[in-house]
Design a protein around this motif. Structure first.
Motif, PDB file in Angstrom:
ATOM      1  N   LYS A   1       1.488  11.734  -6.791  1.00  0.00           N
ATOM      2  CA  LYS A   1       2.641  12.282  -6.061  1.00  0.00           C
ATOM      3  C   LYS A   1       2.281  12.561  -4.598  1.00  0.00           C
ATOM      4  CE  LYS A   1       5.527  12.960  -9.612  1.00  0.00           C
ATOM      5  NZ  LYS A   1       4.758  12.005 -10.475  1.00  0.00           N
ATOM      6  N   LEU A   2       1.012  12.850  -4.365  1.00  0.00           N
ATOM      7  CA  LEU A   2       0.593  13.219  -3.011  1.00  0.00           C
ATOM      8  C   LEU A   2      -0.826  12.728  -2.757  1.00  0.00           C
ATOM      9  CD1 LEU A   2       1.748  15.090  -0.613  1.00  0.00           C
ATOM     10  CD2 LEU A   2      -0.054  16.660  -1.360  1.00  0.00           C
TER      11      LEU A   2
ATOM     12  N   LYS B   1      -0.907   3.766   3.190  1.00  0.00           N
ATOM     13  CA  LYS B   1      -0.683   4.062   1.770  1.00  0.00           C
ATOM     14  C   LYS B   1      -0.688   5.550   1.438  1.00  0.00           C
ATOM     15  CE  LYS B   1      -1.690  -0.173  -0.447  1.00  0.00           C
ATOM     16  NZ  LYS B   1      -0.941  -0.445  -1.655  1.00  0.00           N
ATOM     17  N   VAL B   2      -0.909   6.414   2.423  1.00  0.00           N
ATOM     18  CA  VAL B   2      -1.058   7.848   2.101  1.00  0.00           C
ATOM     19  C   VAL B   2       0.161   8.648   2.564  1.00  0.00           C
ATOM     20  CG1 VAL B   2      -3.565   7.629   2.269  1.00  0.00           C
ATOM     21  CG2 VAL B   2      -2.255   8.516   4.239  1.00  0.00           C
ATOM     22  N   ASP B   3       0.276   9.843   1.987  1.00  0.00           N
ATOM     23  CA  ASP B   3       1.391  10.727   2.340  1.00  0.00           C
ATOM     24  C   ASP B   3       1.042  11.650   3.502  1.00  0.00           C
ATOM     25  OD1 ASP B   3       3.223  10.085   0.007  1.00  0.00           O
ATOM     26  OD2 ASP B   3       1.373  10.634  -1.025  1.00  0.00           O
ATOM     27  N   VAL B   4      -0.217  12.087   3.528  1.00  0.00           N
ATOM     28  CA  VAL B   4      -0.670  13.028   4.554  1.00  0.00           C
ATOM     29  C   VAL B   4      -1.977  12.509   5.139  1.00  0.00           C
ATOM     30  CG1 VAL B   4      -1.273  15.434   5.065  1.00  0.00           C
ATOM     31  CG2 VAL B   4       0.224  14.922   3.113  1.00  0.00           C
TER      32      VAL B   4
ATOM     33  N   HIS C   1       6.031  16.754  10.582  1.00  0.00           N
ATOM     34  CA  HIS C   1       6.848  16.043   9.592  1.00  0.00           C
ATOM     35  C   HIS C   1       8.204  15.768  10.218  1.00  0.00           C
ATOM     36  CE1 HIS C   1       8.744  14.792   5.941  1.00  0.00           C
ATOM     37  NE2 HIS C   1       9.566  15.836   5.906  1.00  0.00           N
TER      38      HIS C   1
ATOM     39  N   PRO D   1       2.031   7.646   7.026  1.00  0.00           N
ATOM     40  CA  PRO D   1       2.073   9.002   6.459  1.00  0.00           C
ATOM     41  C   PRO D   1       3.350   9.754   6.863  1.00  0.00           C
ATOM     42  CG  PRO D   1      -0.017   8.585   7.556  1.00  0.00           C
ATOM     43  CD  PRO D   1       0.894   7.464   7.931  1.00  0.00           C
ATOM     44  N   LYS D   2       3.927  10.461   5.903  1.00  0.00           N
ATOM     45  CA  LYS D   2       5.113  11.268   6.214  1.00  0.00           C
ATOM     46  C   LYS D   2       4.707  12.579   6.888  1.00  0.00           C
ATOM     47  CE  LYS D   2       6.527  11.013   1.869  1.00  0.00           C
ATOM     48  NZ  LYS D   2       5.712   9.899   1.348  1.00  0.00           N
ATOM     49  N   TYR D   3       3.442  12.953   6.689  1.00  0.00           N
ATOM     50  CA  TYR D   3       2.941  14.209   7.249  1.00  0.00           C
ATOM     51  C   TYR D   3       1.641  13.938   8.000  1.00  0.00           C
ATOM     52  CZ  TYR D   3       6.093  16.056   3.695  1.00  0.00           C
ATOM     53  OH  TYR D   3       7.188  16.326   2.922  1.00  0.00           O
TER      54      TYR D   3
END
Lengths: 307, 307
Positions: free
Chosen positions: B142-143, B166-169, B214, B198-200
């Protein structure tokens, strides 16, 4: 609502940044402090000196912002203090190109009679003995705030220490705090500076925000992260003006209220750097300030439940 | 409670600071991340590699902290990764004296079967292709949080960009954010990095705190002003471990909850620097952490009424 006395330079600046350069424009510590404090509709008086070359419109503008200018001495055949500087590419350091003291060389500040009973005094950066001259004219101030810089530590340290011993709050930047205290750690340095007199120490870290020290307590106000800093000139004075303006408006000089005052100072300073000189501060609207304070809340406030 | 996979080095460090120097002591990104995350009693697994010279007690210690070590490969006739560095007087910069990759040169991470369904993945600083190898073993995370450094930007930029996509943060320091984005402003730089995937974006500024970006929102977590920074080694990893540990514990990966996670990370990092290496983190009590979180509240929380 408390009355506020502001002493500092009213000047001409010529500024060069990586984004452009200006001719002689309105500047000076007292100008920035007054413009910033005027956002709180305080009853403020500017104590300073200019030459006959200083535009009447600029004086009118300060009056329209609610500043009393009885203490702004005009020397008809003198020239206004002039500073010229150039910022390096990182915008964090600058070189002074020209300093012409002009009328400032013989400045003998006179606080108007009707402001000698002011509760709040903001001593903008000036020779320590000029700052002391203002303190001595005040009847029973509740809060005296001192701004100074490394220049006076280098060439008038003893006089500076005499003034520092008489004030409630000192605002200096991180390098100056290190120089004044002889300590690298700002925490240890602030403690040493409090031993010199002030009950509160504000250490300004530019884009890295500001720290407020009192006894063993610390509060931190961030600077707003900006996509672009256009011209940092006057940001520190604008910060001090917002800080003292808010305190004068509320008349509450507690540590808790100083936290809020610091956030106001930081919010106002974040506008100052968006344009050259005083331009952004002169046309600032209440709505814009309100919006930015909201940004500071969302920037710093978090939710942790602690019992 | 979510499961947490941590990949990174488990290492020996030899550290020299103005306060003293150590022989080979326990270090490594995964070690610091795991110790920090263990404060949230998460179900975490460390994926790393050590040599036969690595002390069994250190592995036991990590297990006692609740870390699964099935994925910690031991190469009996190999030597553990060794790093040696010396901090300059300002403690903000350091020189690497020795880097011996040893067993790390052939590290092929294997995520234990029972952790391939973990919700949270913390990719500590390693070669981007090793980090990618871990992502590929995860079923439906999920993260995914990525830490990296300028070294990989210099010598494996294309591979790094593939992982970043490929990562979220992503967590990097200010200079690395500037290098990666080509932008001096961190605000503009963070926007560019978000466009890479990354979204963050978390930008670590050491003693100046950390920024979380963000979309168009920004949150700022200060570092605790300290009288003395004894040894900064591992502070960034401890920060990342607190951040991901709190997120794994709460299972809430919203921006609002990340703010609180960032404060936890900053609070834990403030302990890490108080002693050499992992020493302070190993004996940290819940009461001390609780007390420090209170300090962060009083450091940052203020009262402004805004309608």
């Amino acid at each position: 609502m408390s009355k506020l006395v502001i002493v500092g330079t009213v000047a001409f600046d010529a500024i060069e940044t990586p984004f452009g350069k200006t001719d002689k424009i309105l500047g000076g510590a007292a100008t920035y402090i007054g413009l910033s404090a005027s956002n709180f509709n305080v009853d403020g008086a500017i104590v300073s000196i200019v030459g006959g070359d200083f535009p009447k419109e600029d004086i009118s503008m300060l009056e329209e912002k609610g500043m009393n200018v009885e203490g702004l001495e005009i020397v008809p055949n003198g020239k206004t203090f002039f500073w010229s500087g150039k910022y390096r590419n990182d915008m964090n350091s600058r070189d002074t190109l020209i300093t012409e003291l002009n009328v400032l060389a013989d400045f003998n500040p006179v606080v108007p009679k009707s402001y000698q009973d002011s509760e709040v005094v903001m001593l903008g950066n000036l020779h320590p003995m000029v700052q002391m001259g203002v303190i001595n004219q005040m009847k029973n101030p509740k809060l005296v705030v001192l701004d100074t810089m490394n220049f006076w530590m280098d060439c008038a340290l003893e006089e500076l220490k005499q003034v520092i011993a008489k004030v409630d709050v000192i605002t200096i930047n991180d390098e100056e705090a290190r120089q004044l205290s002889g300590e690298y750690s700002l925490v240890t340095g602030a403690k040493k500076i409090m031993e010199m007199g002030p009950k509160y120490v504000v250490i300004k870290k530019g884009e890295h925000g500001a720290l407020l020290f009192h006894k063993d307590e610390i509060f931190f106000a961030p600077a707003l992260p900006l996509a672009e800093v256009f011209d940092p000139t006057g940001a520190g004075d604008t910060f001090a003006g917002g800080f003292t303006g808010y305190l004068a408006k509320t008349g509450d000089f507690s540590f808790e209220n100083m936290k809020t005052a610091l956030i106001h100072g930081s919010a106002l300073a974040s506008f100052c750097v968006e344009k050259f000189g005083t331009e952004r501060m002169i046309d600032l609207s209440k709505k814009e300030v309100h919006q930015r304070l909201k940004q500071f809340k969302s920037l710093t406030q978090f939710d942790i439940e602690l019992t």
